[in-house]
Motif scaffolding. Structure first.
Motif, PDB file in Angstrom:
ATOM      1  N   ARG A   1      35.781  26.783  -1.311  1.00  6.76           N
ATOM      2  CA  ARG A   1      34.725  27.672  -1.048  1.00  6.76           C
ATOM      3  C   ARG A   1      33.586  27.130  -2.052  1.00  6.76           C
ATOM      4  O   ARG A   1      33.927  25.962  -2.772  1.00  6.76           O
ATOM      5  CB  ARG A   1      35.238  28.955  -1.697  1.00  6.76           C
ATOM      6  CG  ARG A   1      35.299  29.338  -2.974  1.00  6.76           C
ATOM      7  CD  ARG A   1      35.608  30.539  -3.473  1.00  6.76           C
ATOM      8  NE  ARG A   1      35.448  30.882  -4.969  1.00  6.76           N
ATOM      9  CZ  ARG A   1      36.031  31.833  -5.501  1.00  6.76           C
ATOM     10  NH1 ARG A   1      36.682  32.965  -4.853  1.00  6.76           N
ATOM     11  NH2 ARG A   1      35.784  31.992  -6.850  1.00  6.76           N
TER      12      ARG A   1
ATOM     13  N   ILE B   1      30.714  25.157  -4.056  1.00  7.70           N
ATOM     14  CA  ILE B   1      30.006  23.912  -3.928  1.00  7.70           C
ATOM     15  C   ILE B   1      30.899  22.878  -3.499  1.00  7.70           C
ATOM     16  O   ILE B   1      30.669  22.033  -2.722  1.00  7.70           O
ATOM     17  CB  ILE B   1      29.967  23.309  -5.553  1.00  7.70           C
ATOM     18  CG1 ILE B   1      28.677  24.324  -6.135  1.00  7.70           C
ATOM     19  CG2 ILE B   1      29.694  22.018  -5.572  1.00  7.70           C
ATOM     20  CD1 ILE B   1      28.658  24.056  -7.590  1.00  7.70           C
TER      21      ILE B   1
ATOM     22  N   ASP C   1      43.123  23.028  -3.145  1.00 14.17           N
ATOM     23  CA  ASP C   1      42.940  24.439  -3.817  1.00 14.17           C
ATOM     24  C   ASP C   1      43.736  25.212  -3.742  1.00 14.17           C
ATOM     25  O   ASP C   1      44.837  25.214  -2.868  1.00 14.17           O
ATOM     26  CB  ASP C   1      41.516  24.932  -2.800  1.00 14.17           C
ATOM     27  CG  ASP C   1      40.559  25.780  -3.799  1.00 14.17           C
ATOM     28  OD1 ASP C   1      39.493  25.432  -3.983  1.00 14.17           O
ATOM     29  OD2 ASP C   1      41.079  26.821  -4.115  1.00 14.17           O
TER      30      ASP C   1
ATOM     31  N   TYR D   1      34.074  27.432 -22.034  1.00 18.81           N
ATOM     32  CA  TYR D   1      33.530  26.677 -20.951  1.00 18.81           C
ATOM     33  C   TYR D   1      32.627  25.779 -21.204  1.00 18.81           C
ATOM     34  O   TYR D   1      32.900  24.520 -20.590  1.00 18.81           O
ATOM     35  CB  TYR D   1      33.001  27.678 -20.150  1.00 18.81           C
ATOM     36  CG  TYR D   1      32.504  27.254 -18.547  1.00 18.81           C
ATOM     37  CD1 TYR D   1      33.047  27.066 -17.460  1.00 18.81           C
ATOM     38  CD2 TYR D   1      31.126  26.860 -18.500  1.00 18.81           C
ATOM     39  CE1 TYR D   1      32.660  26.557 -16.493  1.00 18.81           C
ATOM     40  CE2 TYR D   1      30.537  26.554 -17.292  1.00 18.81           C
ATOM     41  CZ  TYR D   1      31.486  26.521 -16.348  1.00 18.81           C
ATOM     42  OH  TYR D   1      30.846  25.989 -15.170  1.00 18.81           O
TER      43      TYR D   1
ATOM     44  N   LYS E   1      33.085  21.643 -20.418  1.00 21.98           N
ATOM     45  CA  LYS E   1      31.991  20.855 -19.596  1.00 21.98           C
ATOM     46  C   LYS E   1      31.315  19.551 -20.257  1.00 21.98           C
ATOM     47  O   LYS E   1      31.119  18.726 -19.874  1.00 21.98           O
ATOM     48  CB  LYS E   1      31.153  21.769 -18.752  1.00 21.98           C
ATOM     49  CG  LYS E   1      31.713  23.047 -18.095  1.00 21.98           C
ATOM     50  CD  LYS E   1      32.431  22.230 -16.870  1.00 21.98           C
ATOM     51  CE  LYS E   1      32.980  23.091 -15.800  1.00 21.98           C
ATOM     52  NZ  LYS E   1      33.080  22.595 -14.686  1.00 21.98           N
TER      53      LYS E   1
ATOM     54  N   ILE F   1      24.212  28.177  -9.450  1.00 17.39           N
ATOM     55  CA  ILE F   1      24.199  27.999  -8.080  1.00 17.39           C
ATOM     56  C   ILE F   1      24.706  29.114  -7.168  1.00 17.39           C
ATOM     57  O   ILE F   1      25.778  29.757  -7.771  1.00 17.39           O
ATOM     58  CB  ILE F   1      25.052  26.987  -7.651  1.00 17.39           C
ATOM     59  CG1 ILE F   1      24.608  25.450  -8.453  1.00 17.39           C
ATOM     60  CG2 ILE F   1      25.074  26.451  -6.109  1.00 17.39           C
ATOM     61  CD1 ILE F   1      23.335  24.967  -8.110  1.00 17.39           C
TER      62      ILE F   1
ATOM     63  N   THR G   1      27.179  30.755  -5.355  1.00 18.47           N
ATOM     64  CA  THR G   1      28.429  30.528  -4.864  1.00 18.47           C
ATOM     65  C   THR G   1      29.262  31.813  -5.149  1.00 18.47           C
ATOM     66  O   THR G   1      28.864  32.686  -5.919  1.00 18.47           O
ATOM     67  CB  THR G   1      29.087  29.267  -5.600  1.00 18.47           C
ATOM     68  OG1 THR G   1      29.366  29.919  -6.906  1.00 18.47           O
ATOM     69  CG2 THR G   1      28.227  28.204  -5.359  1.00 18.47           C
TER      70      THR G   1
HETATM   71  N1  LIG Z   1      27.990  28.136  -9.500  1.00 19.61           N
HETATM   72  C1  LIG Z   1      27.469  27.472 -10.549  1.00 19.61           C
HETATM   73  O1  LIG Z   1      26.236  28.285 -10.856  1.00 19.61           O
HETATM   74  C2  LIG Z   1      27.875  26.334 -11.309  1.00 19.61           C
HETATM   75  C3  LIG Z   1      27.066  26.282 -12.277  1.00 19.61           C
HETATM   76  C4  LIG Z   1      27.452  24.996 -13.171  1.00 19.61           C
HETATM   77  C5  LIG Z   1      28.794  24.436 -12.691  1.00 19.61           C
HETATM   78  N2  LIG Z   1      29.568  24.875 -11.856  1.00 19.61           N
HETATM   79  C6  LIG Z   1      30.936  24.223 -11.642  1.00 19.61           C
HETATM   80  O2  LIG Z   1      30.882  23.767 -10.371  1.00 19.61           O
HETATM   81  C7  LIG Z   1      32.284  23.978  -9.857  1.00 19.61           C
HETATM   82  C8  LIG Z   1      32.400  24.712  -8.456  1.00 19.61           C
HETATM   83  O3  LIG Z   1      31.815  26.046  -8.732  1.00 19.61           O
HETATM   84  P1  LIG Z   1      31.721  27.005  -7.593  1.00 19.61           P
HETATM   85  O4  LIG Z   1      30.562  27.785  -8.132  1.00 19.61           O
HETATM   86  O5  LIG Z   1      31.634  26.324  -6.299  1.00 19.61           O
HETATM   87  O6  LIG Z   1      33.003  27.862  -7.925  1.00 19.61           O
HETATM   88  P2  LIG Z   1      33.947  28.796  -6.797  1.00 19.61           P
HETATM   89  O7  LIG Z   1      34.872  29.608  -7.869  1.00 19.61           O
HETATM   90  O8  LIG Z   1      32.962  29.377  -5.991  1.00 19.61           O
HETATM   91  O9  LIG Z   1      34.759  27.683  -6.281  1.00 19.61           O
HETATM   92  C9  LIG Z   1      35.561  27.010  -7.300  1.00 19.61           C
HETATM   93  C10 LIG Z   1      36.963  26.473  -6.268  1.00 19.61           C
HETATM   94  O10 LIG Z   1      37.987  26.266  -7.322  1.00 19.61           O
HETATM   95  C11 LIG Z   1      39.157  26.719  -6.889  1.00 19.61           C
HETATM   96  N3  LIG Z   1      40.154  26.688  -8.108  1.00 19.61           N
HETATM   97  C12 LIG Z   1      40.182  27.500  -9.131  1.00 19.61           C
HETATM   98  N4  LIG Z   1      41.290  27.404  -9.872  1.00 19.61           N
HETATM   99  C13 LIG Z   1      41.664  26.423  -9.436  1.00 19.61           C
HETATM  100  C14 LIG Z   1      43.051  25.892  -9.834  1.00 19.61           C
HETATM  101  N5  LIG Z   1      43.566  26.216 -10.678  1.00 19.61           N
HETATM  102  N6  LIG Z   1      43.563  25.004  -8.847  1.00 19.61           N
HETATM  103  C15 LIG Z   1      42.841  24.676  -7.907  1.00 19.61           C
HETATM  104  N7  LIG Z   1      41.662  25.000  -7.265  1.00 19.61           N
HETATM  105  C16 LIG Z   1      41.324  26.073  -8.144  1.00 19.61           C
HETATM  106  C17 LIG Z   1      38.785  28.176  -6.190  1.00 19.61           C
HETATM  107  O11 LIG Z   1      39.879  28.474  -5.414  1.00 19.61           O
HETATM  108  C18 LIG Z   1      37.471  27.846  -5.482  1.00 19.61           C
HETATM  109  O12 LIG Z   1      37.739  27.609  -4.171  1.00 19.61           O
HETATM  110  C19 LIG Z   1      33.009  24.513 -10.984  1.00 19.61           C
HETATM  111  O13 LIG Z   1      33.683  23.416 -11.765  1.00 19.61           O
HETATM  112  C20 LIG Z   1      32.145  25.157 -11.737  1.00 19.61           C
HETATM  113  O14 LIG Z   1      32.350  25.243 -13.332  1.00 19.61           O
HETATM  114  C21 LIG Z   1      29.190  25.917 -11.049  1.00 19.61           C
END
Ligand SMILES: NC(=O)c1ccc[n+]([C@@H]2O[C@H](COP(=O)([O-])OP(=O)(O)OC[C@H]3O[C@@H](n4cnc5c(N)ncnc54)[C@H](O)[C@@H]3O)[C@@H](O)[C@H]2O)c1
Length: 256
Positions: free
Chosen positions: A15, A17, A36, A152, A156, A185, A187
């Motif tokens: 799901r 990004i 995932d 976190y 990062k 983002i 999401t």
């Molecule tokens: N959305 C934002 O605003 C944002 C900002 C900065 C960084 N990020 C980073 O971007 C990346 C994706 O974020 P997102 O917003 O799409 O998050 P999201 O939670 O929507 O998607 C993350 C995915 O990782 C999977 N996941 C979680 N734990 C897991 C594990 N132990 N093993 C395998 N899969 C696992 C989840 O099931 C999910 O499908 C992350 O690293 C997050 O830290 C997101």
């Protein structure tokens, strides 16, 4: 564009990004393995993309042997791995005097150690096939902090250190390693976070978070995905060790 034969392994692709990036890579002609925790969502994305172009592998990146098994499955189906997107990230909140050591350890295990384990195997695979690209997901919070994000933010920032070192250690192997730092983002991760503040309406919070970005909106997963596809492409061939901010300008402004 990524060459037709490219095989891409995406951790955290069910799901948000990661799923948008799976779609963008298959649109560019690549084959994708989505690894995932979320089986239902991951299977659905793979089915949407088609079984000749995508597969889902259930994987908990907190378990190194499951990361390795995802690599095995990607090689088994698509012969090689040319691009790896280490995109799993979780957050446990708390000031350092409140955050438990378990929460700290788990955050680093999922956000950082899993990327180390994945990079180790990626380098081994890519050396075998003559090179490749690793894209690691860092965050705007690796550059500047928000309150209660010690674990976190530390994880990062460390992703960027890992990325730079993999890049210089393996440039001679034909491997590039880069990281991305998204701002906020839109999401499921962010939508869920917005719903956890019981005293506030999620839409008000999202508007508030959007207003912190000079572009005055949240980013779209597709905008991050397009950057990842570019970074993985030969057109980005001179980019390695770098971190790309995809943040609507938030890091550029000192006072809002
Ligand atoms: N959305 C934002 O605003 C944002 C900002 C900065 C960084 N990020 C980073 O971007 C990346 C994706 O974020 P997102 O917003 O799409 O998050 P999201 O939670 O929507 O998607 C993350 C995915 O990782 C999977 N996941 C979680 N734990 C897991 C594990 N132990 N093993 C395998 N899969 C696992 C989840 O099931 C999910 O499908 C992350 O690293 C997050 O830290 C997101």
């Amino acid at each position: 564009m990524v060459p037709q034969i490219s095989s891409v392994l995406i951790f955290g692709g069910a799901r948000g990004i990661g799923a948008a990036t799976a779609r963008a890579f298959t649109d560019s002609g690549a084959r994708v393995t989505i690894a995932d925790l979320l089986a239902e969502e991951g299977e659905a994305v793979a089915a949407e993309l088609g079984s000749d172009r995508a597969q889902f592998v259930r994987c908990d990146v907190a378990e190194p042997q499951q990361i390795s098994a995802a690599y095995d499955r990607a090689v088994e189906k698509f012969d090689a791995i040319n691009v790896v997107f280490n995109n799993v990230g979780i957050a446990r909140y708390g000031t350092v005097d409140e955050l438990s050591l378990d929460d700290w350890d788990f955050t680093l295990r999922v956000n950082l150690t899993a990327q180390f384990v994945s990079c180790k195997r990626a380098v081994q695979e890519m050396k075998r096939t003559g090179g490749g690209v690793i894209v690691n997901t860092a965050s705007i919070l690796g550059h500047a902090s928000q309150k209660t994000t010690a674990a976190y933010a530390a994880s990062k920032a460390a992703v960027m250190g890992l990325t730079r070192t993999v890049a210089i250690d393996h440039a001679g192997d034909g491997i590039r390693c880069v990281s991305i730092s998204p701002g906020t983002i839109d999401t499921p991760l962010v939508q869920i976070a917005a719903r956890t503040f019981k005293d506030r309406k999620p839409e008000d919070l999202e508007r508030e978070w959007a207003a912190h970005h000079p572009l005055n909106r949240l980013g779209k997963p597709e905008e991050v995905a397009a950057a990842v596809v570019f970074l993985a492409s030969p057109q980005a061939g001179f980019i390695t060790g770098s971190d790309l901010l995809i943040d609507g300008g938030i890091r550029s402004e000192l006072y809002a």
